[in-house]
Design an enzyme around this catalytic site. Structure first.
Site, short mmCIF file in Angstrom:
data_model
loop_
_atom_site.label_atom_id
_atom_site.label_comp_id
_atom_site.label_asym_id
_atom_site.label_seq_id
_atom_site.Cartn_x
_atom_site.Cartn_y
_atom_site.Cartn_z
N LYS A 85 0.82 -1.21 0.00
CA LYS A 85 0.00 0.00 0.00
C LYS A 85 0.86 1.27 0.00
O LYS A 85 0.54 2.23 -0.68
CB LYS A 85 -0.94 0.02 1.22
CG LYS A 85 -1.94 -1.11 1.25
CD LYS A 85 -2.98 -0.94 2.35
CE LYS A 85 -2.39 -0.87 3.74
NZ LYS A 85 -1.70 -2.12 4.15
N ARG B 33 -9.88 1.45 10.23
CA ARG B 33 -9.39 0.11 10.56
C ARG B 33 -10.52 -0.85 10.89
O ARG B 33 -10.32 -2.05 10.91
CB ARG B 33 -8.44 0.17 11.76
CG ARG B 33 -7.09 0.77 11.46
CD ARG B 33 -6.19 0.69 12.66
NE ARG B 33 -4.96 1.45 12.47
CZ ARG B 33 -3.87 0.98 11.88
NH1 ARG B 33 -3.86 -0.26 11.44
NH2 ARG B 33 -2.80 1.73 11.74
N ARG C 293 13.49 -11.56 3.99
CA ARG C 293 14.07 -10.22 4.18
C ARG C 293 14.80 -10.14 5.52
O ARG C 293 15.90 -9.58 5.61
CB ARG C 293 12.95 -9.17 4.12
CG ARG C 293 13.46 -7.74 4.08
CD ARG C 293 12.42 -6.80 3.56
NE ARG C 293 11.38 -6.54 4.56
CZ ARG C 293 10.24 -5.91 4.29
NH1 ARG C 293 9.98 -5.52 3.05
NH2 ARG C 293 9.35 -5.68 5.23
N ARG D 131 14.51 -5.09 11.90
CA ARG D 131 13.42 -4.34 12.50
C ARG D 131 12.45 -5.30 13.19
O ARG D 131 12.18 -6.37 12.67
CB ARG D 131 12.65 -3.56 11.43
CG ARG D 131 13.32 -2.29 10.98
CD ARG D 131 12.53 -1.63 9.86
NE ARG D 131 11.11 -1.58 10.17
CZ ARG D 131 10.15 -1.54 9.24
NH1 ARG D 131 10.46 -1.58 7.96
NH2 ARG D 131 8.88 -1.47 9.59
N ARG E 96 0.52 -9.20 13.33
CA ARG E 96 -0.07 -8.04 12.64
C ARG E 96 -1.10 -8.49 11.60
O ARG E 96 -2.14 -7.87 11.44
CB ARG E 96 1.02 -7.20 11.96
CG ARG E 96 1.91 -6.44 12.95
CD ARG E 96 3.06 -5.76 12.24
NE ARG E 96 2.60 -4.67 11.40
CZ ARG E 96 3.23 -4.26 10.30
NH1 ARG E 96 4.35 -4.85 9.92
NH2 ARG E 96 2.78 -3.24 9.61
#
Length: 200
Positions: free
Chosen positions: A13, A88, A127, A139, A150
């Site tokens: 996005k 959301r 990644r 991260r 998530r």
């Protein structure tokens, strides 16, 4: 042209929003950024949000919708905007619809980037491994465990928006697993007619 982009974390996005901004010259509105700006500016709704945050509470839907309402009155958003990370939930979507109706405007379209969640988790794992192999810090959001949580939160809270906007006749879907440029081309095909009617 007033757009909402839907899709789980990692669907692309952010990348596509940047391309819409570049093509149509409308701002991408992030609720986090708007909230911080409203608090910093000391607007009435910003002060309300600040009080809630300082007490450790969660900012209510009403406050967030108020911040969006103020932001879309600014000059750069008059010709349209992209909403990022909001709404959301279906309740937030209903509140947003009511606020826009009061202003005499409506959403142009809602575009959902459909993705294979298992493939996304695989991408994130790759990644993270590549980053670690380079000796760089990974991260927190880029660990498969955090990413899965998530995704679960998205599925529970935000995925029902697809049905909500489909029933309203606003939803368009794109296969987000295609190459980035192919997704962009599909997105522009959907958005161009709205740009013409909006005079963008």
């Amino acid at each position: 042209m007033r757009i909402i982009l839907l899709g789980p974390p990692g669907a692309g996005k952010g990348t596509q929003s940047e391309r819409i901004v570049a093509r149509f010259g409308i701002p991408q509105l992030s609720t986090g950024d708007m909230l911080r700006a409203a608090v910093a500016a000391g607007t009435p709704v910003g002060l309300e949000a600040k009080a809630v945050m300082e007490s450790g509470g969660l900012v209510s839907d009403q406050i967030v919708v108020g911040i969006v309402a103020d932001r879309i009155e600014e000059a750069d958003a008059r010709r349209g905007f992209i909403l990022d990370g909001f709404p959301r939930t279906v309740e937030q979507a209903k509140a947003l619809d009511a606020m826009l109706e009061q202003k005499g405007i409506a959403l142009s379209t809602v575009v959902e980037l459909k993705v294979d969640e298992d493939a996304l988790v695989g991408r994130i794992a790759t990644r993270a491994a590549e980053t670690a192999a380079k000796g760089l810090p990974v991260r927190k959001d880029d660990t498969p465990e955090v990413f899965k949580s998530r995704l679960e939160a998205y599925r529970a809270q935000t995925a029902p928006l697809s049905d909500y906007y489909a029933q309203a006749g606003k939803l368009e879907t794109i296969d987000g697993m295609q190459p980035i440029d192919t997704v962009t081309a599909a997105l522009m095909t959907i958005l161009e007619p709205h740009a013409e009617t909006a005079g963008a």
